[in-house]
Scaffold this motif. Sequence first.
Motif, mmCIF file in Angstrom:
data_model
loop_
_atom_site.group_PDB
_atom_site.id
_atom_site.type_symbol
_atom_site.label_atom_id
_atom_site.label_comp_id
_atom_site.label_asym_id
_atom_site.label_seq_id
_atom_site.Cartn_x
_atom_site.Cartn_y
_atom_site.Cartn_z
ATOM 1 N N ALA A 180 7.338 -34.332 -13.294
ATOM 2 C CA ALA A 180 6.090 -33.341 -12.912
ATOM 3 C C ALA A 180 6.183 -32.007 -13.301
ATOM 4 C CB ALA A 180 6.075 -33.243 -11.598
ATOM 5 N N PHE A 181 7.284 -31.443 -13.546
ATOM 6 C CA PHE A 181 7.621 -30.128 -13.979
ATOM 7 C C PHE A 181 7.432 -30.223 -15.566
ATOM 8 C CE2 PHE A 181 9.878 -28.305 -10.204
ATOM 9 C CZ PHE A 181 8.826 -27.406 -10.056
ATOM 10 N N HIS A 182 7.400 -29.063 -16.219
ATOM 11 C CA HIS A 182 7.243 -28.750 -17.620
ATOM 12 C C HIS A 182 8.573 -29.067 -18.355
ATOM 13 C CE1 HIS A 182 7.753 -24.666 -16.091
ATOM 14 N NE2 HIS A 182 8.541 -24.673 -17.257
ATOM 15 N N LYS A 183 9.541 -29.502 -17.704
ATOM 16 C CA LYS A 183 11.002 -29.602 -18.245
ATOM 17 C C LYS A 183 11.709 -30.468 -17.538
ATOM 18 C CE LYS A 183 12.137 -25.760 -21.093
ATOM 19 N NZ LYS A 183 12.674 -24.285 -20.958
ATOM 20 N N ASN A 219 5.081 -32.742 -17.546
ATOM 21 C CA ASN A 219 3.792 -32.728 -16.942
ATOM 22 C C ASN A 219 2.998 -33.854 -16.369
ATOM 23 O OD1 ASN A 219 3.956 -29.922 -17.744
ATOM 24 N ND2 ASN A 219 3.403 -30.326 -19.939
ATOM 25 N N VAL A 221 2.616 -35.822 -12.901
ATOM 26 C CA VAL A 221 2.569 -35.880 -11.768
ATOM 27 C C VAL A 221 2.246 -37.041 -11.299
ATOM 28 C CG1 VAL A 221 2.002 -34.881 -9.456
ATOM 29 C CG2 VAL A 221 2.079 -33.187 -11.629
ATOM 30 N N ARG A 224 -0.799 -38.292 -9.223
ATOM 31 C CA ARG A 224 -1.900 -37.389 -9.507
ATOM 32 C C ARG A 224 -2.444 -37.889 -10.791
ATOM 33 N NH1 ARG A 224 -2.387 -32.996 -5.473
ATOM 34 N NH2 ARG A 224 -2.827 -34.466 -3.558
ATOM 35 N N THR A 225 -1.414 -37.483 -11.851
ATOM 36 C CA THR A 225 -1.864 -37.851 -13.176
ATOM 37 C C THR A 225 -2.167 -39.160 -13.597
ATOM 38 O OG1 THR A 225 -0.402 -35.829 -13.437
ATOM 39 C CG2 THR A 225 -1.664 -36.943 -15.493
ATOM 40 N N VAL A 226 -1.125 -39.910 -12.794
ATOM 41 C CA VAL A 226 -1.090 -41.585 -13.052
ATOM 42 C C VAL A 226 -0.591 -41.986 -11.894
ATOM 43 C CG1 VAL A 226 1.100 -41.337 -14.234
ATOM 44 C CG2 VAL A 226 -0.432 -43.220 -14.542
ATOM 45 N N SER A 227 -1.072 -43.272 -11.287
ATOM 46 C CA SER A 227 -0.593 -43.668 -10.021
ATOM 47 C C SER A 227 0.429 -44.813 -10.449
ATOM 48 C CB SER A 227 -1.468 -44.338 -9.146
ATOM 49 O OG SER A 227 -2.046 -45.435 -9.945
ATOM 50 N N GLU A 230 -1.041 -47.760 -11.749
ATOM 51 C CA GLU A 230 -1.549 -47.615 -13.204
ATOM 52 C C GLU A 230 -0.438 -47.794 -14.134
ATOM 53 O OE1 GLU A 230 -5.573 -44.730 -12.650
ATOM 54 O OE2 GLU A 230 -3.457 -43.832 -12.339
ATOM 55 N N ASP A 234 -0.534 -50.216 -17.219
ATOM 56 C CA ASP A 234 -0.390 -49.522 -18.579
ATOM 57 C C ASP A 234 0.884 -50.514 -19.241
ATOM 58 O OD1 ASP A 234 -2.202 -47.766 -18.463
ATOM 59 O OD2 ASP A 234 -1.076 -46.244 -17.995
ATOM 60 N N ASN A 406 9.001 -35.068 -0.027
ATOM 61 C CA ASN A 406 7.514 -34.653 -0.393
ATOM 62 C C ASN A 406 6.672 -35.959 -0.285
ATOM 63 O OD1 ASN A 406 5.277 -33.967 -2.101
ATOM 64 N ND2 ASN A 406 6.530 -32.326 -2.966
ATOM 65 N N LEU A 408 3.770 -36.365 -1.517
ATOM 66 C CA LEU A 408 2.661 -36.657 -2.749
ATOM 67 C C LEU A 408 2.598 -37.898 -3.230
ATOM 68 C CD1 LEU A 408 1.561 -33.742 -5.046
ATOM 69 C CD2 LEU A 408 2.037 -36.040 -5.928
ATOM 70 N N LEU B 24 -5.558 -37.471 -20.206
ATOM 71 C CA LEU B 24 -4.922 -38.031 -18.977
ATOM 72 C C LEU B 24 -5.563 -37.521 -17.633
ATOM 73 C CD1 LEU B 24 -1.210 -38.642 -19.895
ATOM 74 C CD2 LEU B 24 -3.113 -40.381 -19.910
ATOM 75 N N ARG B 27 -9.557 -37.976 -17.381
ATOM 76 C CA ARG B 27 -9.651 -39.512 -16.732
ATOM 77 C C ARG B 27 -9.505 -39.396 -15.166
ATOM 78 N NH1 ARG B 27 -5.195 -44.243 -18.431
ATOM 79 N NH2 ARG B 27 -4.218 -42.883 -16.788
ATOM 80 N N LYS B 28 -8.816 -38.387 -14.723
ATOM 81 C CA LYS B 28 -8.521 -38.719 -13.146
ATOM 82 C C LYS B 28 -9.095 -37.461 -12.482
ATOM 83 C CE LYS B 28 -5.882 -41.724 -12.069
ATOM 84 N NZ LYS B 28 -4.554 -41.585 -11.276
ATOM 85 N N ARG B 45 3.226 -19.980 -14.721
ATOM 86 C CA ARG B 45 2.428 -21.400 -14.520
ATOM 87 C C ARG B 45 1.210 -20.652 -13.796
ATOM 88 N NH1 ARG B 45 5.247 -26.496 -14.143
ATOM 89 N NH2 ARG B 45 4.078 -27.117 -12.429
ATOM 90 N N ASP B 85 1.607 -26.276 -21.841
ATOM 91 C CA ASP B 85 1.878 -27.249 -20.702
ATOM 92 C C ASP B 85 0.403 -27.069 -19.954
ATOM 93 O OD1 ASP B 85 4.633 -28.253 -20.837
ATOM 94 O OD2 ASP B 85 4.958 -25.744 -20.785
ATOM 95 N N ILE B 86 -0.069 -28.235 -19.528
ATOM 96 C CA ILE B 86 -1.217 -28.316 -18.654
ATOM 97 C C ILE B 86 -0.513 -29.491 -17.671
ATOM 98 C CG2 ILE B 86 -3.516 -28.492 -18.053
ATOM 99 C CD1 ILE B 86 -4.322 -27.363 -20.722
ATOM 100 N N ILE B 87 -0.597 -29.167 -16.316
ATOM 101 C CA ILE B 87 -0.375 -30.318 -15.167
ATOM 102 C C ILE B 87 -1.537 -30.480 -14.186
ATOM 103 C CG2 ILE B 87 1.277 -30.777 -13.554
ATOM 104 C CD1 ILE B 87 2.126 -27.854 -15.567
ATOM 105 N N GLY B 88 -1.815 -31.717 -14.031
ATOM 106 C CA GLY B 88 -3.073 -31.915 -13.308
ATOM 107 C C GLY B 88 -3.455 -33.378 -13.116
ATOM 108 N N PRO B 89 -4.503 -33.670 -12.588
ATOM 109 C CA PRO B 89 -5.221 -33.004 -11.586
ATOM 110 C C PRO B 89 -4.536 -32.658 -10.307
ATOM 111 C CG PRO B 89 -6.027 -35.137 -11.435
ATOM 112 C CD PRO B 89 -5.031 -34.980 -12.664
ATOM 113 N N THR B 219 2.828 -28.939 -6.628
ATOM 114 C CA THR B 219 3.001 -30.065 -6.138
ATOM 115 C C THR B 219 3.587 -30.024 -4.650
ATOM 116 O OG1 THR B 219 4.972 -30.425 -6.909
ATOM 117 C CG2 THR B 219 3.272 -30.874 -8.258
#
Lengths: 473, 277
Positions: A180-183, A219, A221, A224-227, A230, A234, A406, A408, B24, B27-28, B45, B85-89, B219
């Motif tokens: 989830a984080f950028h690193k 990046n 999550v 959220r971004t993918v379940s 999914e 995939d 958490n 989420l 990605l 799409r969501k 961020r 970096d972009i994080i979401g939704p 999050t």
Amino acid sequence: MVEQETKKVKREKIPRQPMPEQEPELRAKNFEEVPFGYSPETAMKEAERCLQCKKPACIAGCPVEIDIPGFIRLIKEGEFTKSIRKLWERNSLPAICGRVCPQEIQCEGVCIVGKKGEPVAIGNLERFAADWERENGTGDLPPKAEPKGKKVAIVGSGPAGLTVAGDLIVKGYEITVFEAFHKPGGVLLYGIPEFRLPKEIVAQEINFLERLGVKVECNQVVGRTVSINELFEDGYDAVFIGVGAGLPILLNIPGKNLIGIYSANEYLTRSNLMKAYRFPEYDTPIIRGRNVVTLGAGNVAMDSARTALRLGAENSRIVYRRSRTEVPARDAEVHHAEEEGVEFFFLAAPTKFIGNDQGRVVGMECLKMELGEPDDSGRRRPVPMEGSEFELECDLVIVAVGAGANPLLTQSTEGLALNKWGYIQADPKTGKTTKKGVWAGGDIVTGSATVILAMGAGRIAANSIDDYLTWGW
Amino acid sequence: MFKIVKREEMSEGTVILNEIEAPLIARKAKPGQFVILKANETGERIPLTMAETDPEKGTITVIYMVVGKSTALFKTLMVGEGYQDIIGPLGKPTDVEKVGNVVCVGGGTGIAVLHPITRALKEIGNHVTSIIGARSKDLLILEDKMKAVSHELLITTDDGSYGRKGFVTDALKDVLDKGDTQLVVAIGPVPMMKFVSKLTQEYGVKTIVSLNPIMVDGTGMCGGCRVTVGDQTKFACVDGPEFDGHKVDYDELMLRLQAYCEHEQQCYNDFCMLNPQ
Ligand SMILES: Cc1cc2nc3c(=O)[nH]c(=O)nc-3n(C[C@H](O)[C@H](O)[C@H](O)COP(=O)(O)OP(=O)(O)OC[C@H]3O[C@@H](n4cnc5c(N)ncnc54)[C@H](O)[C@@H]3O)c2cc1C
Ligand SMILES: Cc1cc2nc3c(=O)[nH]c(=O)nc-3n(C[C@H](O)[C@H](O)[C@H](O)COP(=O)(O)OP(=O)(O)OC[C@H]3O[C@@H](n4cnc5c(N)ncnc54)[C@H](O)[C@@H]3O)c2cc1C
Ligand code: SF4
Ligand code: SF4
Ligand code: FES
């Protein structure tokens, strides 16, 4: 016989080799690592102290059952490369475990030498072998099995996820880690500070996995971004969830949302991940308190209180509702914190935060406690003493009293059974969850624990995933 | 890298639109959700709402007001360049329901956040009256876009340089006086949302606001974005960002938004010295 006796006597005379470290006054003002590590000579000398027990108690004390006498003997013989290979058989992150394991309650706590004097410095030796390899080693990759044509998704890049990735990539699976984080790195990156675990080491461990072929997607999550569903759509054949216990616990007392009251998660994330300690070179700000109070006394609290010193605090205090004996942090951290000047207020708990007209915290009211009957955790329950209120001045409070699960990811995934605290239910023998094709391990199953336990859970799950993808659920 | 494919400047360069490749997320994403963006290695961020998404093209659009260091840095990014970096939704999508007559009230960049929500509310069959306001004419954004997604658009400026002189609440009061409003959505500066909510409470009209506390992860792991709603502490990034406007503690939110004001000033000044415009 006589000769053996004298040899034994001599060995027992070697004292535990201290680890050279930065002086407390100096280090309390910088973010560089506190201990410097053993030189090869010191390491070999320390290795001499191991009795090479026939029935080594230490191995049973290590959650991943490293062949401790084995790797120590190789250090004693100067065979450092062979020593690290021995460690890798059971532990893929020795440079990290050597630094952060609570050795005193694990391997070193049961070491036979420790019965009479100080135990063999197993953690320091483990760290030495790993550091030596990093600096002088061949960098050779371990052999990989033939590709199996199956894909595994790993959610979370903490020690649990990284262990699964490392174990399965060499078995020939295609591995993608979603973070989830950028690193990547989990708590190793955003929680544990640089002065205790240099981020360079974490980055190198991850780089090692990437060189082996592990794909790391930041990046992302999951939920959220993918379940999870999914991920199966995939084309992933199995999913491991190692998302940690990423929910801050805050205190529900008056003034809890004043500016200057951070959860430890926020404080440490700002400092470590976002590098706020290097503001304004880095853009993320952090409040630098003069009078800082940290609530709690685990590793997270020690890390917070020590970070505060490095960010310029004049006073860094720890307020803990139990007594010295119940402190859950590693001995080494408490010792280091004390040396650096962190003050401890035992048997005290806050009842209220006091703010000024700008909504900033300026103090807190506390009550003294005494220890009553043991509670569920077996520790004596702290009971407030009536009329014992006292005030502490502070302009920064870090709440480090624990973490929760958490929701989420877990709430957005059907078919995943949780326990009453929201942690994922997983079979301790396999890591299997109630959802087909999904495993879980680490803090999201056990609640906040340790790096090595998260890795142990990762190893169990990796074996089970391998079985499943070979034989079926 | 997340590449910028389209860039526009509005309101004399104080408001910037970026359309960015992020398949990605596109799409969501649903109306009301946001992303967190980080420009480069040393960047912060920053949360921004998605004003538009195009799942086919795989792009998202954000519209932001340049207020400090990070948004000034974003402004320097041109087409072909991008965000590291972009994080979401992230966040909960807006509850888009057919309720009848809806008033959408926007101020400042809140209008950018309001726009996709307004469109969704109209598309589902509500009658939408929008009220947008700014301090003066030059600072008003997205008038055309708001017009296109509303049945009726009212404009107010504090100085009377355009539209009606006064605050959005003055125009809102007139609409409410006519009766028959089922829902008000208010997004803008905290004081605006506070006064809108105060007004609608008098009329007993349900009101949704979108809160913008300072965030880190987005999050639910840090608690930095906590807000008080009713008697509960909520994390705006996962429980929100939209909440019942009548229950929000706006005063606390306003104070908390000032947590880093000194840092922000220092950071912004340093940046402007190095990047004179
Ligand atoms: C400050 C601090 C100090 C500590 N000190 C020690 C110590 O000295 N010794 C010790 O043994 N243990 C220590 N611990 C505990 C130890 O770090 C943890 O037990 C261990 O890291 C747990 O590993 P994990 O893999 O389960 O999860 P984590 O390390 O928490 O990693 C989970 C990862 O999953 C990611 N994630 C979460 N949700 C999602 C999602 N929906 N999608 C994708 N990714 C997601 C997170 O961003 C994170 O990167 C400490 C913990 C903290 C916080
Ligand atoms: C969920 C959410 C959605 C948002 N959507 C949009 C949007 O679509 N368009 C837009 O222009 N802005 C939006 N914002 C606000 C935007 O994030 C801030 O304007 C931005 O972070 C300011 O960063 P800066 O470094 O340029 O300014 P800074 O110098 O950091 O701050 C300038 C001012 O902005 C306030 N501020 C600082 N950080 C934040 C923050 N994280 N959130 C809100 N205010 C902040 C400060 O109180 C200060 O007064 C949103 C905020 C949230 C939480
Ligand atoms: S992994 Fe931890 S417990 Fe095991 S031997 Fe190493 S330091 Fe000791
Ligand atoms: S118990 Fe101690 S002395 Fe015995 S093998 Fe283990 S480390 Fe060596
Ligand atoms: S931004 Fe960290 S919990 Fe919401």
